[in-house]
Design an enzyme around this catalytic site. Structure first.
Site, PDB file in Angstrom:
ATOM      1  N   ASP A   1      30.192  -3.132  56.078  1.00  0.00           N
ATOM      2  CA  ASP A   1      31.122  -4.176  56.486  1.00  0.00           C
ATOM      3  C   ASP A   1      30.445  -5.319  57.221  1.00  0.00           C
ATOM      4  O   ASP A   1      29.600  -5.106  58.075  1.00  0.00           O
ATOM      5  CB  ASP A   1      32.222  -3.585  57.385  1.00  0.00           C
ATOM      6  CG  ASP A   1      33.239  -2.819  56.570  1.00  0.00           C
ATOM      7  OD1 ASP A   1      33.742  -3.391  55.586  1.00  0.00           O
ATOM      8  OD2 ASP A   1      33.511  -1.654  56.890  1.00  0.00           O
TER       9      ASP A   1
ATOM     10  N   GLU B   1      45.953  -2.321  51.444  1.00  0.00           N
ATOM     11  CA  GLU B   1      44.826  -1.473  51.839  1.00  0.00           C
ATOM     12  C   GLU B   1      44.798  -1.464  53.357  1.00  0.00           C
ATOM     13  O   GLU B   1      44.914  -2.507  53.999  1.00  0.00           O
ATOM     14  CB  GLU B   1      43.510  -2.055  51.337  1.00  0.00           C
ATOM     15  CG  GLU B   1      43.206  -1.736  49.906  1.00  0.00           C
ATOM     16  CD  GLU B   1      41.837  -2.289  49.501  1.00  0.00           C
ATOM     17  OE1 GLU B   1      40.976  -2.496  50.371  1.00  0.00           O
ATOM     18  OE2 GLU B   1      41.661  -2.535  48.303  1.00  0.00           O
TER      19      GLU B   1
END
Lengths: 266, 414
Positions: A60, A49
């Site tokens: 995040d 990824e």
């Protein structure tokens, strides 16, 4: 032709283990380093990824934020990311690559143009953090036409009815968020409970591959072995930051870490 | 794109929460889908519930102290020599700014949903101060996210939050201002949405937050309508409503009840923060034609680069220092119902000087932006034009900046 993502899962199953998915931010710590890291970890990781860094990432935690800000500061642009993927694919053309990011980056680039570039550079899947179902229906269809997997996110808060609807519309791979957390949070749920939730989801359509991510580290990865795949992101980003701080080579350190992660699930 | 008459603007979005088919929506992580849906169901039910409205009105009246004053600025009008300049003194509200309406409603909703903790973002510190006040009033634990740069420049409000028992969490990422505070607050909610209620401090964020905030601040225009009729016998034939626009909560609330009037009779003018005159940075996405993008869960006009990275803003006023703008205002701009322009830091300071010189009114730096444009346009307007400026915040919080930029006398003499 089968999407390399599906081939990677098949291969891991044959070896009786979950697939190992790594997450690094494109351009962290620089464009060149980022490519070197991918090349060095591709031996041990099954699916790569690659994060598309954004400067207002609402899901995040601090580790990935740090990596993203560092990459942006070092000048990464969306086109550079495609270049990194393309260069990587010259090195290892069968290794699946997934881009993960926030929708504004795609929206500004233009959905169609973005998907064309994905196809040209060899991107195999997309995870868009802030484009949930059903808002993503249209875009997911476009991905399908290009044989790119659109990976749906599933969360502990996703209701059962919703899970069924999402999975019905989903492509062969989905991503289960282990707990209520931003990326890189400390695992606040026991691996057993995570696996219980995972099984519930898996039962809805056993043919779909479900990977688990968020909060997975060297310490916890072994306990989640029964899953189809496991994603490690923040721990890797943290290792890059740590290496830079100690003036060590992030490429070799990350490579070692990924090798260790792999050894825990063999 | 068309504005419908007879339907509140907050309810004119489509099923997915888009106004005009393209502004707003819910660009959120999957984890937040459920809590947002729960909040939507609760809000849609309660906003039709007479008992809830009564409860809201009771707290608005007895605790916030509505209605706030509507006053003529006689001396300023005489000095400017054009239109009649009036002000809706929303800073009269408990706590000193309009943010108290939204904070109160969010706390009432949190109570109904059984949540024990409420979190919020803040720029100028007013949204945080009011939320901490309301949380204390309603017995909720409170956590406020605030950019480190804003903490340094808006100390009086930081002190107030702490005094109210709130935890103020400094945000060091990015530009360390409101945009980062909102991001951090959303992140915290992602990780704690099972126990925690979130209040977004303006008409921004996922659609339901835009609606709740707009519904709450509309109290301002409900009062103003009554006050105008009391004063003039009817809604004036030439009415102009000036309001600063950061996220857009006070301006939306100041205009909402007048939405269905012809804009020739009742014009809306939104004033964004143009930043320092010499700087290229600004917080005025509507004025300077920023492209549509996604920020904090909603599609809106937003300052960004060609790649889609959100750009840093610059403004003397922390409350307007935000790269995006409410989807409601994008909608009002594109339907041409409202007009948007910008005032620079320097123009806002000049306006502050002028207003405080002539009137016993002390607008904070945010409404000073609105005064700057209202004053300059009023010069050219006829005497029968009624200009109303929403003085939506009090300058107490800006003491440090005003003293530094204008000298001590502008702080002490008021």
């Amino acid at each position: 032709m089968l999407n390399p993502i599906s081939i990677a899962f098949k291969k891991a199953k044959q070896e009786n283990r979950p697939a190992l998915l790594t997450y690094t931010v494109a351009g962290d710590s620089s464009k060149k380093q980022s490519l070197r890291i991918l090349k060095s970890i591709s031996k041990n990781a099954d699916i790569l990824e690659l994060g598309v860094p954004h400067n207002t990432p609402v899901a995040d935690g601090s580790q990935i934020q740090t990596s993203a800000y560092r990459a942006i500061k070092n000048g990464i642009k969306v086109n550079d990311i495609f270049k990194i993927v393309k260069d990587f694919k010259k090195f290892d053309k069968n290794k699946p690559v997934i881009l993960m990011g926030y929708y504004n980056m795609i929206f500004q680039y233009g959905e169609n143009k973005f998907l064309n570039k994905c196809k040209l550079s060899g991107v195999n899947g997309l995870i868009i953090v802030d484009l949930p179902w059903p808002e993503n229906k249209n875009f997911a269809k476009k991905c399908k036409k290009k044989s790119i997997y659109f990976i749906q996110l599933l969360s502990p808060t996703t209701t059962k009815i919703r899970l069924k609807k999402i999975i019905k519309d989903s492509h062969p791979m989905n991503y289960f968020i282990s707990m209520l957390s931003t990326t890189g949070g400390k695992l606040k749920v026991s691996p057993n409970d995570i696996l219980k939730n995972y099984s519930k989801i898996k039962r809805i359509d056993p043919k779909k591959e479900i990977v688990i991510g968020f909060g997975i580290t060297e310490k916890t990865i072994g306990k989640l072995r029964p899953a189809d795949g496991l994603v490690v992101g923040s721990a890797i980003c943290k290792e890059i930051s740590r290496s830079l701080k100690h003036r060590q080579n992030p490429v070799t350190n990350v490579s070692k870490l990924v090798k260790k992660l792999k050894s825990k699930i063999l | 794109m068309k504005l419908k008459k007879g339907i509140p603007v907050i309810d004119q979005g489509n099923k997915l929460g888009f106004w005009g088919g393209k502004f707003g929506g819910n660009f959120v992580p999957e984890t937040l889908k459920k809590p947002i849906e729960d909040l939507e169901v609760l809000f849609n039910k309660l906003k039709k519930d007479k008992k809830f409205i009564q409860e809201r009105d009771k707290y608005f009246k007895n605790w916030i102290g509505v209605p706030t004053r509507f006053i003529k600025l006689e001396n300023l009008s005489r000095h400017v020599g054009g239109a009649q300049i009036w002000s809706k003194v929303v800073s009269d509200a408990n706590g000193g700014a309009h943010k108290v309406y939204n904070a109160t409603v969010h706390c009432l909703l949190a109570k109904r949903s059984g949540k024990k903790v409420i979190i919020g973002d803040t720029g100028a510190g007013y949204a945080g101060k009011m939320l901490s006040m309301a949380a204390k009033k309603f017995g909720l634990k409170c956590k406020i996210f605030m950019g480190a740069k804003d903490i340094a420049r808006q100390q009086p409000n930081v002190k107030a939050m702490k005094k109210n028992g709130a935890e103020v969490v400094p945000v060091y990422s990015g530009s360390q201002t409101l945009v980062d505070a909102v991001s951090e607050c959303m992140r915290f909610w992602v990780a704690n949405c099972d126990t925690t209620a979130m209040c977004v401090g303006s008409t921004v964020g996922p659609a339901v937050f835009v609606r709740i905030c707009g519904w709450s601040t509309s109290q301002i225009s409900r009062e103003l309508k009554v006050q105008l009729i009391d004063e003039f016998g009817s809604i004036p034939k030439k009415l102009k409503l000036y309001n600063c626009v950061g996220g857009g909560s006070s301006s939306f609330g100041f205009w909402n009840e007048f939405m269905d009037y012809d804009k020739k009779q009742c014009e809306f003018i939104g004033i964004e923060a143009g930043g320092p005159a010499k700087s290229k940075k600004h917080a005025a996405p509507l004025t300077y034609g920023s492209k549509i993008g996604i920020l904090h869960g909603a599609a809106q006009y937003v300052n960004q680069n060609s790649d889609g990275q959100i750009e840093e803003t610059e403004s003397i006023s922390a409350g307007l220092d935000y790269p995006g703008i409410s989807p409601l205002h994008c909608f009002l701009k594109d339907t041409k119902r409202a007009r948007y322009t910008a005032a620079s830091d320097e123009q806002a300071l000049e306006a502050y000087k002028l207003v405080t010189r002539f009137e016993k009114l002390r607008p904070s730096l945010e409404p000073s932006h609105a005064f700057a444009v209202a004053i300059s346009e009023s010069k050219k307007l006829s005497k029968d034009t009624i200009v109303v400026v929403n003085s939506c915040g009090d300058a107490y919080k800006d003491r440090g900046i005003l003293e530094k930029r204008l000298g001590k006398k502008y702080v002490k003499s008021n």
